[in-house]
Design a protein around this motif. Sequence first.
Motif, short mmCIF file in Angstrom:
data_model
loop_
_atom_site.label_atom_id
_atom_site.label_comp_id
_atom_site.label_asym_id
_atom_site.label_seq_id
_atom_site.Cartn_x
_atom_site.Cartn_y
_atom_site.Cartn_z
N ASP A 144 24.77 78.53 68.54
CA ASP A 144 25.45 79.29 67.50
C ASP A 144 26.83 78.70 67.21
N LYS A 145 27.54 78.27 68.25
CA LYS A 145 28.87 77.68 68.06
C LYS A 145 28.77 76.35 67.32
N ILE A 146 27.75 75.56 67.67
CA ILE A 146 27.57 74.26 67.01
C ILE A 146 27.24 74.46 65.54
N LEU A 147 26.33 75.40 65.28
CA LEU A 147 25.89 75.63 63.89
C LEU A 147 27.00 76.25 63.05
N ALA A 148 27.88 77.00 63.69
CA ALA A 148 28.98 77.62 62.95
C ALA A 148 29.93 76.56 62.39
N ASN A 149 30.02 75.44 63.07
CA ASN A 149 30.92 74.36 62.63
C ASN A 149 30.21 73.29 61.82
N ALA A 150 28.91 73.46 61.63
CA ALA A 150 28.13 72.44 60.91
C ALA A 150 27.81 72.93 59.50
N LYS A 151 27.62 71.98 58.62
CA LYS A 151 27.24 72.31 57.25
C LYS A 151 25.75 72.10 57.07
N ARG A 152 25.09 73.14 56.62
CA ARG A 152 23.65 73.02 56.38
C ARG A 152 23.41 72.07 55.21
#
Length: 716
Positions: A701-709
């Motif tokens: 969740d932390k990684i995805l929060a900082n990533a752009k889909r």
Amino acid sequence: MKTYQGSEIRNVAVVGHAHSGKSTLIAALLHAAKMTSTQGRVEDGSAVTVYDEEEIARGTTMQNAVAFAEWQGHKINFVDTPGFHMFTHEARASLLPVESAVVIVNAQSGVEPVTERVWRYAEEANVPRIVVINQMDHPKAGGGEGLSALIDDLHERWGRTCVPVQLPISDASGFHGVVDLVTMQAFFYTPNGDGRGKINEIPASLVAGAKAAHEALVELVAEGKDELMEEYFAEGTIPEQHLITALHEAIREDRIFPVLFTSGLANVATDHLLDFLKVYAPSPVERVPIRVKTPAVAVAAASSGSDDSSDSGPTATRAISDSEPCGLFIFKTMSDPFAGRISFFKVISGVVKNDATLENYTRRGQERLSHLSVMQGRKAVEVLELHAGDLGAVAKLRDTLTGDTLGAKGADIQIDLVKTPEPAMTYAIEPKSRADEDKLAPAIHKLMEEDLLIRFFRDPMTNEFLIAGAGQPHIETIVSRLKKRYHAEVTLKAPKVPYRESIRAKTEGHGRHKKQSGGHGQFGDCKIRLEPLARGGGFEFASEVFGGAIPRNFIPAIEKGIVETAARGYLAGYPVVDFRAVVYDGSYHDVDSNEMSFKMAGRLAFRKCMETAKPCLLEPIMKVEIEAPDEFAGTLMGDLNGRRGRVGGMESKGRTTLINAQVPMAEMLTYGTLLTSMTQGKGSYRMEMDHYDIVPQLVADKILANAKRPIEEEEE
């Protein structure tokens, strides 16, 4: 200088833990042999084997260096090696061109982790070992528990065959001599003098101990030979000359590991160490013939169906002898700003003469050896010829690199390099300017010629330039050399962790691409099924279309659309891996269908499937081996658990603990610095990529929060 025969040469690797005094001891040996007018020191850069600007600045050896001493009609070649755990691959490589290893033990600290590691390396290479307890002038020599405790430690780690052949002479004034237990003579020195001792009577306080130690040495030497045992029982001792010969044989055969005492800094007992190496260390001609590969044997093996021609092992032998065809092996390459590339070699066989033209068996070219030399640290001393067993150097060879074998035409041999471990740490590297970018690649490739552990490559996912090495200090050293030697300035950044994406559920999706804009339109329609594969399964594609629902010539376009979309990721822009895609149905239009249309349909179908395929994030898991003294094992285990590590096992080797674990790469990016702090600089580690595994949801969740889909745009 004089030309030396193989029997007059001694090749010695000086190995041990960092700060045990290896380079200082070599400087003292060279001064005692009158090779230098003053004794060099590491701290001011005057030590012969410490000449690199980074080594001087950091006060530690980071690459192998060669020096020689002419001593009583013999030539002793020393290979100084690093003792810092990140550079032990250099120490391991140094064992290939030598016939013995001097293992330096710090008199204050005893046997340390790297000392044990290089001992194992020498054992694996069948290189005889001579133990030298150095820094005996220090007030805490013996680790505060006395000399007997230090000897007991050697026995516990390496067996009772580690036997003293000297006793140190110390009193209130400090360490100033040794008793030779073979000749039963005492040698006295002036600390900080020229390293030359004076023979006198054994001090009364040491007479009883010296006799007991002499008898123990004689008994141990006699154990290996029946005729010596008979002589020992008949006469109660072994005559001195017989003992010298028997001890030489026992050292050469790895039956005895003699223990000596010195102080490199105070230059005490160094001439006696030179004497010992001259008399007892094996010469190159005493070495068993070297195992090599030859094309003739390889061809014969191939024709008979044997596997001997593969990399699994050598297939022939070559004796170290002047009478054999000329052959030499490049064991080190150094890039000098003025002399260019300098190739260090060992003469395997024959006699190498100045201006000789030899064939490079590895790269199939010819090289002319102009200005044949022997190296005294960085200084080249020109010679006319070198005989079998000697170490030499030559500058400006065109194509020859470390690991190459050269020799007379038609006498081809190949010698295997010691396998270099894989790098443990990778950083992103960014040139500071366009001028730096132009200099970067040529400069790094020169450094890679010197150090085989360095890797330099571009990440195809991020397009970052990456540089890999043994650890943070290693990579920082590379960056410093780029700036100082080649004037290429770069910035280091932590690399992006190469995450991947995958699926956990079987799912189906329908993709239809339809456009009409006047004239011919676009139409592609397909139904696909995605299935998860085992970890490491990669990507598979299959077609189950029947009845002509989709023409066969459009099927590859669907696969291409799926592959391109998977490469862009679904959750966070990381490639989707470990899945199988099956196209099983669809439709087409006689006029409007084409490859582009079905490629777009494949993209749409893939994205539709990913919505219900339970996509997940994968992270690289590293296989980690940590080596540290026993007292730090608990701290290290707790730290690994905090890094989401899974400990696979622990193994005790003497007083050192080996911990094997699997740890996510994201948790290991700065581990080297923290390990040094946790173990007071006594721990080391190695790691390599092992496999990918699912990231825990909280971390993901932390990684995805900082990533752009990733946003897919349909092609017009």
